[in-house]
Design a protein around this motif. Structure first.
Motif, PDB file in Angstrom:
ATOM      1  N   LEU A   1      36.110  65.468  17.629  1.00  0.00           N
ATOM      2  CA  LEU A   1      36.169  66.698  18.862  1.00  0.00           C
ATOM      3  C   LEU A   1      36.367  66.052  19.957  1.00  0.00           C
ATOM      4  O   LEU A   1      37.251  66.546  20.970  1.00  0.00           O
ATOM      5  CB  LEU A   1      34.977  67.669  18.627  1.00  0.00           C
ATOM      6  N   LEU A   2      35.772  65.204  20.474  1.00  0.00           N
ATOM      7  CA  LEU A   2      35.771  64.475  21.618  1.00  0.00           C
ATOM      8  C   LEU A   2      37.030  63.783  21.963  1.00  0.00           C
ATOM      9  O   LEU A   2      37.625  64.159  22.974  1.00  0.00           O
ATOM     10  CB  LEU A   2      34.606  63.501  22.105  1.00  0.00           C
ATOM     11  N   LEU A   3      37.770  63.387  20.868  1.00  0.00           N
ATOM     12  CA  LEU A   3      38.989  62.664  21.122  1.00  0.00           C
ATOM     13  C   LEU A   3      40.181  63.724  21.063  1.00  0.00           C
ATOM     14  O   LEU A   3      41.051  63.394  21.952  1.00  0.00           O
ATOM     15  CB  LEU A   3      39.396  61.634  19.823  1.00  0.00           C
ATOM     16  N   PHE A   4      40.023  64.877  20.548  1.00  0.00           N
ATOM     17  CA  PHE A   4      40.893  65.853  20.804  1.00  0.00           C
ATOM     18  C   PHE A   4      40.515  66.557  22.181  1.00  0.00           C
ATOM     19  O   PHE A   4      41.934  67.228  22.718  1.00  0.00           O
ATOM     20  CB  PHE A   4      40.786  67.093  19.725  1.00  0.00           C
ATOM     21  N   ASN A   5      39.680  66.610  22.687  1.00  0.00           N
ATOM     22  CA  ASN A   5      39.256  67.457  23.904  1.00  0.00           C
ATOM     23  C   ASN A   5      39.340  66.548  25.339  1.00  0.00           C
ATOM     24  O   ASN A   5      39.825  67.230  26.166  1.00  0.00           O
ATOM     25  CB  ASN A   5      38.116  68.143  23.877  1.00  0.00           C
ATOM     26  N   ILE A   6      39.173  65.535  25.166  1.00  0.00           N
ATOM     27  CA  ILE A   6      39.094  64.521  26.228  1.00  0.00           C
ATOM     28  C   ILE A   6      40.509  63.964  26.391  1.00  0.00           C
ATOM     29  O   ILE A   6      40.563  63.124  25.558  1.00  0.00           O
ATOM     30  CB  ILE A   6      37.823  63.602  26.439  1.00  0.00           C
ATOM     31  N   THR A   7      41.412  64.328  27.257  1.00  0.00           N
ATOM     32  CA  THR A   7      42.683  63.743  27.546  1.00  0.00           C
ATOM     33  C   THR A   7      42.606  62.583  28.536  1.00  0.00           C
ATOM     34  O   THR A   7      41.963  62.885  29.617  1.00  0.00           O
ATOM     35  CB  THR A   7      43.577  64.790  27.676  1.00  0.00           C
ATOM     36  N   GLY A   8      43.567  61.793  28.478  1.00  0.00           N
ATOM     37  CA  GLY A   8      43.743  60.781  29.542  1.00  0.00           C
ATOM     38  C   GLY A   8      42.557  59.621  29.425  1.00  0.00           C
ATOM     39  O   GLY A   8      42.624  58.856  30.424  1.00  0.00           O
ATOM     40  N   ALA A   9      41.388  59.601  28.486  1.00  0.00           N
ATOM     41  CA  ALA A   9      40.658  58.566  28.493  1.00  0.00           C
ATOM     42  C   ALA A   9      40.882  57.720  27.221  1.00  0.00           C
ATOM     43  O   ALA A   9      41.708  57.806  26.231  1.00  0.00           O
ATOM     44  CB  ALA A   9      39.461  59.218  28.429  1.00  0.00           C
ATOM     45  N   ASP A  10      40.239  56.398  27.303  1.00  0.00           N
ATOM     46  CA  ASP A  10      40.305  55.425  26.349  1.00  0.00           C
ATOM     47  C   ASP A  10      39.713  55.818  25.128  1.00  0.00           C
ATOM     48  O   ASP A  10      38.552  56.059  25.358  1.00  0.00           O
ATOM     49  CB  ASP A  10      40.308  54.107  26.933  1.00  0.00           C
ATOM     50  N   PHE A  11      40.227  55.737  23.899  1.00  0.00           N
ATOM     51  CA  PHE A  11      39.646  56.111  22.661  1.00  0.00           C
ATOM     52  C   PHE A  11      38.498  55.258  22.404  1.00  0.00           C
ATOM     53  O   PHE A  11      37.234  55.732  21.998  1.00  0.00           O
ATOM     54  CB  PHE A  11      40.649  56.204  21.465  1.00  0.00           C
ATOM     55  N   ASN A  12      38.573  54.036  22.425  1.00  0.00           N
ATOM     56  CA  ASN A  12      37.403  53.001  22.225  1.00  0.00           C
ATOM     57  C   ASN A  12      36.351  53.271  23.143  1.00  0.00           C
ATOM     58  O   ASN A  12      35.037  53.143  22.849  1.00  0.00           O
ATOM     59  CB  ASN A  12      37.918  51.568  22.479  1.00  0.00           C
ATOM     60  N   THR A  13      36.742  53.460  24.424  1.00  0.00           N
ATOM     61  CA  THR A  13      35.387  54.106  25.560  1.00  0.00           C
ATOM     62  C   THR A  13      34.774  55.320  25.180  1.00  0.00           C
ATOM     63  O   THR A  13      33.486  55.342  25.186  1.00  0.00           O
ATOM     64  CB  THR A  13      35.902  54.190  26.946  1.00  0.00           C
ATOM     65  N   ILE A  14      35.576  56.175  24.476  1.00  0.00           N
ATOM     66  CA  ILE A  14      34.953  57.407  24.029  1.00  0.00           C
ATOM     67  C   ILE A  14      34.047  57.202  22.829  1.00  0.00           C
ATOM     68  O   ILE A  14      32.723  57.625  22.868  1.00  0.00           O
ATOM     69  CB  ILE A  14      35.920  58.664  23.727  1.00  0.00           C
ATOM     70  N   GLY A  15      34.594  56.382  21.997  1.00  0.00           N
ATOM     71  CA  GLY A  15      33.775  55.908  20.794  1.00  0.00           C
ATOM     72  C   GLY A  15      32.446  55.221  21.090  1.00  0.00           C
ATOM     73  O   GLY A  15      31.415  55.541  20.660  1.00  0.00           O
ATOM     74  N   LEU A  16      32.592  54.323  22.114  1.00  0.00           N
ATOM     75  CA  LEU A  16      31.217  53.519  22.695  1.00  0.00           C
ATOM     76  C   LEU A  16      30.501  54.444  23.117  1.00  0.00           C
ATOM     77  O   LEU A  16      29.145  54.314  23.032  1.00  0.00           O
ATOM     78  CB  LEU A  16      31.758  52.268  23.537  1.00  0.00           C
ATOM     79  N   LEU A  17      30.952  55.332  24.119  1.00  0.00           N
ATOM     80  CA  LEU A  17      29.865  56.269  24.840  1.00  0.00           C
ATOM     81  C   LEU A  17      29.147  57.090  23.923  1.00  0.00           C
ATOM     82  O   LEU A  17      28.061  57.496  23.871  1.00  0.00           O
ATOM     83  CB  LEU A  17      30.717  56.932  25.835  1.00  0.00           C
ATOM     84  N   LEU A  18      29.893  57.576  22.830  1.00  0.00           N
ATOM     85  CA  LEU A  18      29.267  58.406  21.804  1.00  0.00           C
ATOM     86  C   LEU A  18      28.231  57.593  20.949  1.00  0.00           C
ATOM     87  O   LEU A  18      27.019  58.114  20.768  1.00  0.00           O
ATOM     88  CB  LEU A  18      30.177  59.044  20.609  1.00  0.00           C
ATOM     89  N   GLY A  19      28.732  56.271  20.628  1.00  0.00           N
ATOM     90  CA  GLY A  19      27.619  55.452  19.854  1.00  0.00           C
ATOM     91  C   GLY A  19      26.514  55.231  20.613  1.00  0.00           C
ATOM     92  O   GLY A  19      25.233  55.125  20.207  1.00  0.00           O
ATOM     93  N   VAL A  20      26.480  54.950  21.954  1.00  0.00           N
ATOM     94  CA  VAL A  20      25.350  54.620  23.060  1.00  0.00           C
ATOM     95  C   VAL A  20      24.348  55.762  22.860  1.00  0.00           C
ATOM     96  O   VAL A  20      23.430  55.884  23.156  1.00  0.00           O
ATOM     97  CB  VAL A  20      25.932  53.992  24.052  1.00  0.00           C
TER      98      VAL A  20
END
Length: 376
Positions: free
Chosen positions: A99-118
């Motif tokens: 859901l975060l990857l679909f809704n947050i545009t313009g951000a790095d995918f790995n950064t989103i995964g890292l932030l969610l994991g943390v």
């Protein structure tokens, strides 16, 4: 469907936090949550290759929803083990990542995964510690965990049956003009003919939905009881081999040892015999339970599976009818096999325990007689 998925995510997070709050030590909680965060980070590459249509298709796929319901039921069976943290948090975190990857545009995918994991690694231990602070009594947290687990399982089961084929509804027809001679009578008749089939349709759909919800737990219980019946057969064989020796069964040896360790007293002998009878009844309870529940669960699975088989026959779906008939016959056979194993072991164990109790009473009488003779 998305709202139901969001509610399931919240229930899974609360369930995981409640399970973590029951761990007596503090350090395993951040370790487990860190492992979940690492798993989220590693799954980022796979999540970036998915499309929004694929994820929405998963939410509407009946087979996937049924698998999720089965996974929730199996996870709920381990609720008694406090060391089990629950693994449903892994697919829940992956869904949130998509859901975060679909809704947050313009951000790095790995950064989103890292932030969610943390976030997962930090939020879950804090939430578990907050629940321990709000509910210091372990019994209160256990009751809340049981309630959340029941709601989660019911939601999954209802969601899994949401795409099931509805029953054939009754079509209400307007009364003919010549039947209504009075205006009020015509209105009452029209309301009756329109609302009665509608109410019966709701009732039949509710019954049909409840029956479909019960099918998955019934099949799971049949499989669990069948495995337990095989284990019971093996343990009964071990008891048989132990009884062939001169020393007798382990239960008899235990109470015979307790008898000779104490001075001979009639009250103490009666107490030992009563305790042995209670323990023997506890040993036979499983066989008695399998004898009664096996046919009941088989009959429930048979009757529930007959409904879609008849619907497939009426629609001309021979393959679907054949599959449902396989489920019908399998449920019946497995239930009868469970009952046979339960009845067979119940008869054997009841006779064995009765012999051991009589033997213990005889040993107690002989022991008291020998001690009295020595005193004389």
């Amino acid at each position: 469907m998305a709202a139901v998925a969001d509610m399931l995510i919240l229930l899974i997070v609360l369930q995981t936090a409640l399970r973590l709050s029951q761990w007596p030590r503090l350090w395993p909680r951040p370790m487990f949550c860190t492992a979940v965060g690492i798993a989220v980070l590693l799954s980022t590459g796979y999540a970036t290759g998915l499309s929004k249509l694929q994820v929405e298709g998963w939410l509407h796929d009946t087979a996937i929803l049924q698998n999720i319901a089965i996974a929730c039921l199996l996870d709920a069976l381990l609720i008694r083990y406090r060391w089990y943290p629950g693994l449903l948090i892994l697919p829940a975190a992956f869904y949130v990542l998509c859901l975060l990857l679909f809704n947050i545009t313009g951000a790095d995918f790995n950064t989103i995964g890292l932030l969610l994991g943390v976030t997962v690694a930090l939020l879950l231990p804090l939430l578990a510690q907050g629940l321990r602070w709000l509910l210091p009594q372990c019994s209160d947290r256990s009751l809340l965990l049981l309630t959340v687990t029941i709601i989660l399982c019911l939601t999954c089961l209802i969601n899994a049956q949401s795409t099931a084929q509805p029953l054939v509804t009754c079509k209400a027809s307007m009364p003919s003009a010549h039947l209504a001679t009075d205006g009020m009578a015509a209105a009452n008749y029209s309301l009756f003919t329109l609302h009665l089939p509608l109410i019966m349709d709701y009732i039949s759909k509710a019954l049909f939905g409840i029956a479909n919800i019960l099918l998955i737990p019934d099949i799971l219980l049949l499989i669990i009881f069948f495995i337990r019946s095989l284990i019971l057969l093996f343990t009964t064989y071990l008891q048989y081999t132990a009884r062939r020796s001169d020393e007798g069964s382990s239960l008899y040896q235990k109470y015979r040892g307790l008898l000779h360790e104490h001075e001979p007293e009639e009250a103490y002998t009666d107490y030992l015999v009563a305790q042995m009878e209670a323990e023997a009844a506890k040993d036979v309870n499983l066989s008695r339970l399998l004898t009664k529940l096996g046919p009941v669960l088989g009959l429930i699975g048979t009757l529930i599976s007959m409904s879609p088989a008849l619907v497939g026959l009426s629609n001309g779906d021979i393959s679907g009818m054949a599959y449902n008939m396989q489920v019908v016959f399998s449920a019946t056979v497995v239930g009868l096999v469970i009952s046979i194993v339960g009845l067979f072991t119940q008869q054997l164990k009841s006779r064995w325990h009765q012999q051991d109790i009589s033997r213990l009473e005889y040993d107690a009488a002989q022991y008291m007689k020998e001690v009295k003779q020595e005193q004389l």
